[in-house]
Design a protein around this motif. Sequence first.
Motif, short mmCIF file in Angstrom:
data_model
loop_
_atom_site.label_atom_id
_atom_site.label_comp_id
_atom_site.label_asym_id
_atom_site.label_seq_id
_atom_site.Cartn_x
_atom_site.Cartn_y
_atom_site.Cartn_z
N CYS A 166 0.83 -1.20 0.00
CA CYS A 166 0.00 0.00 0.00
C CYS A 166 0.87 1.26 0.00
N ALA A 167 1.93 1.27 0.78
CA ALA A 167 2.81 2.44 0.87
C ALA A 167 3.49 2.71 -0.47
N ALA A 168 3.98 1.67 -1.11
CA ALA A 168 4.63 1.85 -2.40
C ALA A 168 3.66 2.37 -3.45
N LEU A 169 2.43 1.86 -3.44
CA LEU A 169 1.43 2.33 -4.39
C LEU A 169 1.05 3.78 -4.12
N ALA A 170 0.95 4.14 -2.85
CA ALA A 170 0.63 5.53 -2.50
C ALA A 170 1.74 6.47 -2.97
N ALA A 171 2.99 6.06 -2.78
CA ALA A 171 4.10 6.88 -3.25
C ALA A 171 4.11 6.97 -4.78
N THR A 172 3.78 5.88 -5.43
CA THR A 172 3.70 5.89 -6.90
C THR A 172 2.61 6.85 -7.36
N ALA A 173 1.47 6.84 -6.69
CA ALA A 173 0.38 7.76 -7.03
C ALA A 173 0.83 9.20 -6.86
N ALA A 174 1.53 9.49 -5.77
CA ALA A 174 2.02 10.85 -5.54
C ALA A 174 3.02 11.27 -6.61
N LEU A 175 3.87 10.34 -7.03
CA LEU A 175 4.84 10.64 -8.08
C LEU A 175 4.15 10.96 -9.40
N VAL A 176 3.22 10.11 -9.80
CA VAL A 176 2.49 10.33 -11.06
C VAL A 176 1.72 11.65 -10.99
N HIS A 177 1.11 11.92 -9.86
CA HIS A 177 0.36 13.15 -9.63
C HIS A 177 1.27 14.37 -9.82
N GLY A 178 2.44 14.35 -9.19
CA GLY A 178 3.38 15.46 -9.30
C GLY A 178 3.92 15.64 -10.71
N LEU A 179 4.25 14.54 -11.36
CA LEU A 179 4.76 14.63 -12.74
C LEU A 179 3.68 15.14 -13.69
N ALA A 180 2.46 14.69 -13.51
CA ALA A 180 1.35 15.17 -14.35
C ALA A 180 1.12 16.66 -14.12
N ALA A 181 1.25 17.10 -12.87
CA ALA A 181 1.08 18.53 -12.58
C ALA A 181 2.18 19.35 -13.23
N ALA A 182 3.40 18.86 -13.18
CA ALA A 182 4.51 19.57 -13.83
C ALA A 182 4.28 19.66 -15.33
N ARG A 183 3.82 18.58 -15.93
CA ARG A 183 3.53 18.56 -17.36
C ARG A 183 2.41 19.54 -17.68
N ALA A 184 1.37 19.56 -16.87
CA ALA A 184 0.19 20.40 -17.13
C ALA A 184 0.47 21.87 -16.89
N SER A 185 1.30 22.18 -15.91
CA SER A 185 1.50 23.58 -15.54
C SER A 185 2.42 24.32 -16.50
N ALA A 186 3.41 23.62 -17.03
CA ALA A 186 4.42 24.27 -17.89
C ALA A 186 4.96 25.51 -17.20
N GLY A 187 5.06 25.46 -15.86
CA GLY A 187 5.63 26.56 -15.11
C GLY A 187 4.64 27.60 -14.63
N GLY A 188 3.37 27.39 -14.88
CA GLY A 188 2.37 28.37 -14.48
C GLY A 188 1.18 27.75 -13.78
N PRO A 189 0.19 28.55 -13.48
CA PRO A 189 -1.00 28.05 -12.76
C PRO A 189 -1.73 26.96 -13.54
N LEU A 190 -2.47 26.15 -12.79
CA LEU A 190 -3.26 25.09 -13.40
C LEU A 190 -4.50 24.86 -12.57
N VAL A 191 -5.40 24.08 -13.10
CA VAL A 191 -6.57 23.62 -12.36
C VAL A 191 -6.51 22.09 -12.33
N ALA A 192 -7.30 21.51 -11.45
CA ALA A 192 -7.25 20.05 -11.26
C ALA A 192 -7.50 19.29 -12.56
N LEU A 193 -8.40 19.78 -13.39
CA LEU A 193 -8.69 19.09 -14.64
C LEU A 193 -7.46 19.05 -15.55
N ASP A 194 -6.62 20.08 -15.49
CA ASP A 194 -5.37 20.07 -16.27
C ASP A 194 -4.50 18.89 -15.84
N VAL A 195 -4.42 18.66 -14.53
CA VAL A 195 -3.61 17.55 -14.01
C VAL A 195 -4.20 16.23 -14.49
#
Length: 95
Positions: free
Chosen positions: A52-81
Motif C-alpha cells: 500500500c505504501a509503495a502504491l501511494a508513493a507511486t500515485a504521488a509521483l504520477v500526480h506530481g509529474l502530471a502537474a509539472a507537465r500540465a502547468s508548464a511553469g504556471g497556474p493550473l486547475v485540477a482538470l489540467d492535471v
Amino acid sequence: MTYVASPGGTRLTVTGAPPWLATAGAGDVLGGILGALFATHAAALEADAEACAALAATAALVHGLAAARASAGGPLVALDVAEAIPATIAALLRP
C-alpha cells in the motif's frame, strides 16, 4: 513534498511536485490515481499490506509529474492535471 508511512514502518518521501499543484480538486485527482492503482494491484495488496505504501508513493509521483507537465511553469486547475495523466504514464513506460 509528500510523506507516506505505513503501520509496518515503511516511510517514503516523494518530491518534485510544482507548487501550482496546491489547487482545489487536486487531491481528488490524486485519490483517483491511487484508487486506480489499488484496483489494478488488488492481489499484491491482499498478499502484502505493505505494498500500500509503495502504491501511494507511486500515485504521488504520477500526480506530481502530471502537474509539472500540465502547468508548464504556471497556474493550473485540477482538470489540467487529470488530462496530463495519460501522457505522463506513457512517458514513464517508454523505454
